[in-house]
Design a protein around this motif. Sequence first.
Motif, PDB file in Angstrom:
ATOM      1  N   GLY A  55       4.061  11.866  -3.675  1.00  0.00           N
ATOM      2  CA  GLY A  55       4.612  10.745  -2.934  1.00  0.00           C
ATOM      3  C   GLY A  55       4.010  10.506  -1.580  1.00  0.00           C
ATOM      4  O   GLY A  55       4.581   9.787  -0.753  1.00  0.00           O
ATOM      5  N   THR A  56       2.856  11.072  -1.276  1.00  0.00           N
ATOM      6  CA  THR A  56       2.251  10.883   0.040  1.00  0.00           C
ATOM      7  C   THR A  56       0.737  10.989  -0.074  1.00  0.00           C
ATOM      8  O   THR A  56       0.233  11.724  -0.939  1.00  0.00           O
ATOM      9  CB  THR A  56       2.770  11.937   1.043  1.00  0.00           C
ATOM     10  OG1 THR A  56       2.012  11.860   2.257  1.00  0.00           O
ATOM     11  CG2 THR A  56       2.623  13.335   0.479  1.00  0.00           C
ATOM     12  N   PRO A  57      -0.011  10.273   0.770  1.00  0.00           N
ATOM     13  CA  PRO A  57      -1.469  10.411   0.767  1.00  0.00           C
ATOM     14  C   PRO A  57      -1.963  11.660   1.490  1.00  0.00           C
ATOM     15  O   PRO A  57      -3.160  11.889   1.604  1.00  0.00           O
ATOM     16  CB  PRO A  57      -1.928   9.146   1.500  1.00  0.00           C
ATOM     17  CG  PRO A  57      -0.800   8.802   2.412  1.00  0.00           C
ATOM     18  CD  PRO A  57       0.448   9.177   1.647  1.00  0.00           C
ATOM     19  N   VAL A  58      -1.042  12.495   1.997  1.00  0.00           N
ATOM     20  CA  VAL A  58      -1.402  13.718   2.716  1.00  0.00           C
ATOM     21  C   VAL A  58      -1.615  14.852   1.717  1.00  0.00           C
ATOM     22  O   VAL A  58      -0.878  14.983   0.741  1.00  0.00           O
ATOM     23  CB  VAL A  58      -0.304  14.094   3.730  1.00  0.00           C
ATOM     24  CG1 VAL A  58      -0.613  15.427   4.397  1.00  0.00           C
ATOM     25  CG2 VAL A  58      -0.154  13.003   4.773  1.00  0.00           C
ATOM     26  N   LEU A 135      -2.008  -0.479  -4.895  1.00  0.00           N
ATOM     27  CA  LEU A 135      -2.191  -0.989  -3.531  1.00  0.00           C
ATOM     28  C   LEU A 135      -2.200   0.160  -2.527  1.00  0.00           C
ATOM     29  O   LEU A 135      -2.990   0.158  -1.578  1.00  0.00           O
ATOM     30  CB  LEU A 135      -1.077  -1.984  -3.189  1.00  0.00           C
ATOM     31  CG  LEU A 135      -1.205  -3.382  -3.775  1.00  0.00           C
ATOM     32  CD1 LEU A 135       0.012  -4.225  -3.408  1.00  0.00           C
ATOM     33  CD2 LEU A 135      -2.478  -4.056  -3.275  1.00  0.00           C
ATOM     34  N   ALA A 136      -1.305   1.134  -2.727  1.00  0.00           N
ATOM     35  CA  ALA A 136      -1.265   2.288  -1.819  1.00  0.00           C
ATOM     36  C   ALA A 136      -2.581   3.054  -1.871  1.00  0.00           C
ATOM     37  O   ALA A 136      -3.112   3.477  -0.833  1.00  0.00           O
ATOM     38  CB  ALA A 136      -0.102   3.200  -2.180  1.00  0.00           C
ATOM     39  N   ALA A 137      -3.129   3.222  -3.086  1.00  0.00           N
ATOM     40  CA  ALA A 137      -4.405   3.935  -3.221  1.00  0.00           C
ATOM     41  C   ALA A 137      -5.535   3.151  -2.565  1.00  0.00           C
ATOM     42  O   ALA A 137      -6.389   3.731  -1.870  1.00  0.00           O
ATOM     43  CB  ALA A 137      -4.711   4.168  -4.702  1.00  0.00           C
ATOM     44  N   GLY A 144      -6.562   2.143   5.742  1.00  0.00           N
ATOM     45  CA  GLY A 144      -5.545   1.288   6.350  1.00  0.00           C
ATOM     46  C   GLY A 144      -4.301   2.029   6.775  1.00  0.00           C
ATOM     47  O   GLY A 144      -3.579   1.574   7.665  1.00  0.00           O
ATOM     48  N   ASP A 145      -4.020   3.193   6.151  1.00  0.00           N
ATOM     49  CA  ASP A 145      -2.837   3.964   6.535  1.00  0.00           C
ATOM     50  C   ASP A 145      -2.968   4.548   7.936  1.00  0.00           C
ATOM     51  O   ASP A 145      -1.973   4.947   8.545  1.00  0.00           O
ATOM     52  CB  ASP A 145      -2.610   5.107   5.536  1.00  0.00           C
ATOM     53  CG  ASP A 145      -1.776   4.651   4.348  1.00  0.00           C
ATOM     54  OD1 ASP A 145      -1.024   3.677   4.504  1.00  0.00           O
ATOM     55  OD2 ASP A 145      -1.890   5.259   3.278  1.00  0.00           O
ATOM     56  N   ASP A 146      -4.207   4.615   8.442  1.00  0.00           N
ATOM     57  CA  ASP A 146      -4.430   5.187   9.769  1.00  0.00           C
ATOM     58  C   ASP A 146      -4.422   4.132  10.874  1.00  0.00           C
ATOM     59  O   ASP A 146      -4.518   4.467  12.053  1.00  0.00           O
ATOM     60  CB  ASP A 146      -5.776   5.930   9.795  1.00  0.00           C
ATOM     61  CG  ASP A 146      -5.777   7.122   8.851  1.00  0.00           C
ATOM     62  OD1 ASP A 146      -4.737   7.784   8.741  1.00  0.00           O
ATOM     63  OD2 ASP A 146      -6.816   7.374   8.218  1.00  0.00           O
ATOM     64  N   ILE A 194       5.082  -1.759   4.398  1.00  0.00           N
ATOM     65  CA  ILE A 194       4.976  -3.117   3.860  1.00  0.00           C
ATOM     66  C   ILE A 194       4.001  -3.936   4.690  1.00  0.00           C
ATOM     67  O   ILE A 194       3.175  -4.688   4.158  1.00  0.00           O
ATOM     68  CB  ILE A 194       6.356  -3.790   3.836  1.00  0.00           C
ATOM     69  CG1 ILE A 194       7.294  -3.058   2.878  1.00  0.00           C
ATOM     70  CG2 ILE A 194       6.229  -5.256   3.430  1.00  0.00           C
ATOM     71  CD1 ILE A 194       8.700  -3.615   2.863  1.00  0.00           C
ATOM     72  N   ALA A 195       4.073  -3.804   6.018  1.00  0.00           N
ATOM     73  CA  ALA A 195       3.183  -4.555   6.906  1.00  0.00           C
ATOM     74  C   ALA A 195       1.726  -4.204   6.638  1.00  0.00           C
ATOM     75  O   ALA A 195       0.850  -5.085   6.626  1.00  0.00           O
ATOM     76  CB  ALA A 195       3.542  -4.287   8.361  1.00  0.00           C
ATOM     77  N   ARG A 196       1.442  -2.931   6.438  1.00  0.00           N
ATOM     78  CA  ARG A 196       0.064  -2.513   6.156  1.00  0.00           C
ATOM     79  C   ARG A 196      -0.428  -3.093   4.834  1.00  0.00           C
ATOM     80  O   ARG A 196      -1.569  -3.540   4.728  1.00  0.00           O
ATOM     81  CB  ARG A 196      -0.042  -0.991   6.135  1.00  0.00           C
ATOM     82  CG  ARG A 196       0.104  -0.333   7.506  1.00  0.00           C
ATOM     83  CD  ARG A 196      -0.187   1.157   7.434  1.00  0.00           C
ATOM     84  NE  ARG A 196      -0.113   1.774   8.746  1.00  0.00           N
ATOM     85  CZ  ARG A 196       0.961   2.374   9.221  1.00  0.00           C
ATOM     86  NH1 ARG A 196       2.067   2.456   8.471  1.00  0.00           N
ATOM     87  NH2 ARG A 196       0.965   2.911  10.430  1.00  0.00           N
ATOM     88  N   ARG A 197       0.454  -3.073   3.815  1.00  0.00           N
ATOM     89  CA  ARG A 197       0.052  -3.642   2.522  1.00  0.00           C
ATOM     90  C   ARG A 197      -0.146  -5.153   2.617  1.00  0.00           C
ATOM     91  O   ARG A 197      -1.052  -5.711   1.995  1.00  0.00           O
ATOM     92  CB  ARG A 197       1.089  -3.284   1.453  1.00  0.00           C
ATOM     93  CG  ARG A 197       1.071  -1.811   1.058  1.00  0.00           C
ATOM     94  CD  ARG A 197       1.890  -1.559  -0.195  1.00  0.00           C
ATOM     95  NE  ARG A 197       3.310  -1.789   0.003  1.00  0.00           N
ATOM     96  CZ  ARG A 197       4.155  -0.881   0.460  1.00  0.00           C
ATOM     97  NH1 ARG A 197       3.717   0.327   0.794  1.00  0.00           N
ATOM     98  NH2 ARG A 197       5.435  -1.158   0.587  1.00  0.00           N
ATOM     99  N   ARG A 198       0.700  -5.825   3.400  1.00  0.00           N
ATOM    100  CA  ARG A 198       0.531  -7.271   3.581  1.00  0.00           C
ATOM    101  C   ARG A 198      -0.794  -7.564   4.270  1.00  0.00           C
ATOM    102  O   ARG A 198      -1.511  -8.499   3.896  1.00  0.00           O
ATOM    103  CB  ARG A 198       1.685  -7.833   4.422  1.00  0.00           C
ATOM    104  CG  ARG A 198       3.004  -7.927   3.685  1.00  0.00           C
ATOM    105  CD  ARG A 198       4.106  -8.448   4.577  1.00  0.00           C
ATOM    106  NE  ARG A 198       3.811  -9.777   5.107  1.00  0.00           N
ATOM    107  CZ  ARG A 198       4.591 -10.422   5.959  1.00  0.00           C
ATOM    108  NH1 ARG A 198       5.702  -9.864   6.410  1.00  0.00           N
ATOM    109  NH2 ARG A 198       4.266 -11.617   6.390  1.00  0.00           N
ATOM    110  N   ARG A 199      -1.118  -6.792   5.285  1.00  0.00           N
ATOM    111  CA  ARG A 199      -2.375  -6.987   5.997  1.00  0.00           C
ATOM    112  C   ARG A 199      -3.559  -6.711   5.081  1.00  0.00           C
ATOM    113  O   ARG A 199      -4.539  -7.451   5.069  1.00  0.00           O
ATOM    114  CB  ARG A 199      -2.410  -6.077   7.226  1.00  0.00           C
ATOM    115  CG  ARG A 199      -3.757  -6.016   7.970  1.00  0.00           C
ATOM    116  CD  ARG A 199      -4.288  -7.391   8.316  1.00  0.00           C
ATOM    117  NE  ARG A 199      -3.308  -8.185   9.040  1.00  0.00           N
ATOM    118  CZ  ARG A 199      -3.419  -9.493   9.226  1.00  0.00           C
ATOM    119  NH1 ARG A 199      -4.458 -10.145   8.706  1.00  0.00           N
ATOM    120  NH2 ARG A 199      -2.501 -10.154   9.893  1.00  0.00           N
TER     121      ARG A 199
END
Length: 331
Positions: A55-58, A135-137, A144-146, A194-199
């Motif tokens: 559940g996390t990209p870490v 989208l998360a991947a 973008g997560d950073d 959500i904001a990051r995915r929208r961007r």
Amino acid sequence: MTGSAFAQALESGVELLRSLPRRRSAVPAARAAAREWAARHPAVAAQLVVDERPGTPVVDYDLLLDHPGGGTVAVTAPAEDGVPWLVDHSTHWAAGQLVSVDGVHVSVSQALTMLRTLSRGDASPYQEIVDQCLLAAALDEAGGDDVPVSAADLQATADAFRRGRGLHDRAATLAWMAAAGMSGEQFESYLAGIARRRRFRADKEAELAPRHLAAHRADFARVRAVWVTGPAQVVAADAGELAGAAAGHEEAVVTVGTRWEHELPEALRGAAPGDVVGPVPLASREFLTGAVLSRTAAGDDPETLAAAGRAAFGRWLAERRAAAKVEWHWS
């Protein structure tokens, strides 16, 4: 190897672990750094173990070293809460997990939140969950997560989120958060995601739009049309007769509007203005009769480019979905 030499390698290994990047997208770089370190300490036959946290990209790391007295020493150096991942994930890694999509893991609770907050209504729940993972991947791959979320983007996302769910005041928002089991900090973190995915989506649409429009320009003509659908076959000599002909059929539905060419009923796409098409049988066991009233060729204006970007993004996401490795953890 002497005990002092092993101690030096052990100390150096700890520093290596603490320096490794912990984003899933940076694992190849971490492995390369570990190989370089191992080449400088060949006697310990070092191996890097990577754990992708559900559940996390870490990610987390362990370093396995051969002890001079025999056996293997496992070194872990958690950078945050001090709990080694072997303890933190002592149960099966998939416990509580619903699905994994290309290395992105979604828990049951996360999936329920997705469906509660992101449902579009035009996709199955399964497809929607998979698409959010993709989208998360992609966002992680792009780094973008950073990227920090600006206050303006966060506020715009929060406003859109509340409007879309009828949360018109603070009390309604707090009630929704309570129902979703979210604290204020979790809610803000969720909105930031959500904001990051929208961007990311906006940037990807802008990137893909010009090429897609150039290759599919006919699909983005602006077309005004009229059509009738229903169980009865409506026959008309011209567009002006359609509404009158449909009036004699109670279940007939008349639609008049302007659409992009690719949004029209398939039978009307490419039809010459003024020509009546149909009755044409539909998959729903109904019939369609319609006519194009006017057509304006696609330009390069912002509205047309935006529509092309949305269509291109949909195709891009469908291609990733088709190529994705999806594993549902039903048992």
